[in-house]
Design a protein around this motif. Structure first.
Motif, mmCIF file in Angstrom:
data_model
loop_
_atom_site.group_PDB
_atom_site.id
_atom_site.type_symbol
_atom_site.label_atom_id
_atom_site.label_comp_id
_atom_site.label_asym_id
_atom_site.label_seq_id
_atom_site.Cartn_x
_atom_site.Cartn_y
_atom_site.Cartn_z
ATOM 1 N N CYS A 126 0.833 -1.195 0.000
ATOM 2 C CA CYS A 126 0.000 0.000 0.000
ATOM 3 C C CYS A 126 0.874 1.254 0.000
ATOM 4 O O CYS A 126 1.872 1.330 0.705
ATOM 5 C CB CYS A 126 -0.929 0.004 1.209
ATOM 6 S SG CYS A 126 -2.131 1.351 1.153
ATOM 7 N N GLN A 127 0.449 2.238 -0.777
ATOM 8 C CA GLN A 127 1.174 3.503 -0.860
ATOM 9 C C GLN A 127 0.631 4.494 0.171
ATOM 10 O O GLN A 127 0.439 5.676 -0.113
ATOM 11 C CB GLN A 127 1.085 4.057 -2.277
ATOM 12 C CG GLN A 127 1.680 3.118 -3.315
ATOM 13 C CD GLN A 127 1.515 3.623 -4.721
ATOM 14 O OE1 GLN A 127 2.116 4.610 -5.134
ATOM 15 N NE2 GLN A 127 0.656 2.951 -5.483
ATOM 16 N N GLY A 128 0.382 3.979 1.349
ATOM 17 C CA GLY A 128 -0.121 4.772 2.456
ATOM 18 C C GLY A 128 0.352 4.175 3.759
ATOM 19 O O GLY A 128 0.950 3.092 3.779
ATOM 20 N N PRO A 129 0.087 4.843 4.895
ATOM 21 C CA PRO A 129 0.555 4.348 6.191
ATOM 22 C C PRO A 129 -0.046 2.990 6.529
ATOM 23 O O PRO A 129 -1.182 2.685 6.142
ATOM 24 C CB PRO A 129 0.111 5.429 7.175
ATOM 25 C CG PRO A 129 -1.013 6.137 6.486
ATOM 26 C CD PRO A 129 -0.705 6.080 5.024
ATOM 27 N N TYR A 130 0.699 2.202 7.270
ATOM 28 C CA TYR A 130 0.278 0.830 7.511
ATOM 29 C C TYR A 130 -1.018 0.752 8.317
ATOM 30 O O TYR A 130 -1.944 0.038 7.923
ATOM 31 C CB TYR A 130 1.373 0.029 8.237
ATOM 32 C CG TYR A 130 0.929 -1.385 8.508
ATOM 33 C CD1 TYR A 130 0.933 -2.331 7.488
ATOM 34 C CD2 TYR A 130 0.429 -1.761 9.764
ATOM 35 C CE1 TYR A 130 0.476 -3.617 7.705
ATOM 36 C CE2 TYR A 130 -0.025 -3.051 9.981
ATOM 37 C CZ TYR A 130 -0.002 -3.972 8.953
ATOM 38 O OH TYR A 130 -0.461 -5.243 9.175
ATOM 39 N N GLU A 131 -1.105 1.422 9.451
ATOM 40 C CA GLU A 131 -2.234 1.207 10.360
ATOM 41 C C GLU A 131 -3.567 1.571 9.711
ATOM 42 O O GLU A 131 -4.529 0.798 9.773
ATOM 43 C CB GLU A 131 -2.024 1.991 11.658
ATOM 44 C CG GLU A 131 -1.008 1.367 12.588
ATOM 45 C CD GLU A 131 -1.376 -0.067 12.992
ATOM 46 O OE1 GLU A 131 -2.579 -0.360 13.134
ATOM 47 O OE2 GLU A 131 -0.464 -0.882 13.148
#
Length: 254
Positions: A126-131
């Motif tokens: 994902c090209q976003g934060p994990y949480e």
């Protein structure tokens, strides 16, 4: 009239010509020649793909997984190949505003055992934060391995448009990693079966760009509206998750 009734009425006048069985079969046989040629060309393209050169990628590039930082090498899970789907992410936006295209293709990928039988790991980068993105994965009910590519995405997608959907194939040779292929946009339809099945039907995908007879039903709206993959303001498969009582709150828990 309801939307369903309107669609039924529209399609009542959008019908192919009626023929006897022999005429139908003769026309289908002519089409089958083209279908077989298309299949053979697809096989030839795949053969050429297997003969592409490859480029080395640093094995220690960092990703974020469920237990914190992991390397690209670890994402292989010990297998020799890795297919990574780079999921677009709209940071700070709610579930309803996340990418309908990435939701569409990721929803199609469920059974990984066939890939594993060929020594291939599949994972979402994902090209976003994990949480926050993991909470979206949980809301959607996806079981595929999930990582955040944020720590290394500029290197992993060097020369490409970071933030766009990408499907990338990697090969492991011991502790060295090589990129062997990548594609984007309509290339990621390789993950999908819904459109492939729609293509077999008389009305096709019902999209504006398709070459269909005059009067054939179309998904209403402009391509920019993304209506083909959204319904009432959300990616289409989100509605069944909400009806099942799942929360689409993406706020990371403390």
């Amino acid at each position: 009239m309801t939307d369903q009734e309107n669609r039924t009425a529209d399609r009542a006048s959008a019908l192919p010509a009626v023929a006897d069985r022999a005429t139908f079969q003769a026309e289908l046989d002519k089409l089958r020649v083209r279908e077989k040629a298309h299949t053979r060309e697809g096989d030839a393209i795949a053969a050429a793909r297997r003969r592409l050169p490859m480029v080395e990628v640093a094995a220690d590039l960092e990703l974020t997984g469920p237990d914190g930082p992991v390397t690209l090498l670890e994402a292989f899970e010990g297998r020799s190949q890795l297919i990574a789907y780079y999921f677009m992410w709209h940071h700070g936006h709610p579930a309803a505003e996340q990418c309908e295209g990435c939701t569409w293709v990721t929803t199609q990928v469920e059974e990984l055992s066939y890939l594993h039988s060929r020594d291939i790991t599949y994972a979402v980068f994902c090209q976003g934060p994990y949480e926050a993105s993991r909470r979206y994965r949980d809301f959607m009910g996806w079981d595929v391995p999930w990582y955040s590519a944020v720590p290394s995405q500029d290197v992993l997608l060097v020369g490409r448009h970071v933030g766009m959907m990408h499907l990338v194939c990697y090969l492991r040779d011991g502790d060295r990693i090589f990129e062997t292929y990548w594609t984007t946009l309509r290339g990621v339809e390789a993950m999908d079966y819904s459109y492939a099945l729609m293509d077999l039907t008389v009305y096709g995908r019902q999209e504006l760009w398709e070459d269909s007879p005059s009067g054939w039903p179309r998904v209403q709206g402009t391509p920019a509206d993304h209506v083909r993959l959204r319904s009432n303001g959300r990616p289409i498969p989100q509605w069944s998750r909400l009806e099942a009582g799942r929360s689409d709150d993406l706020t990371p828990r403390p």
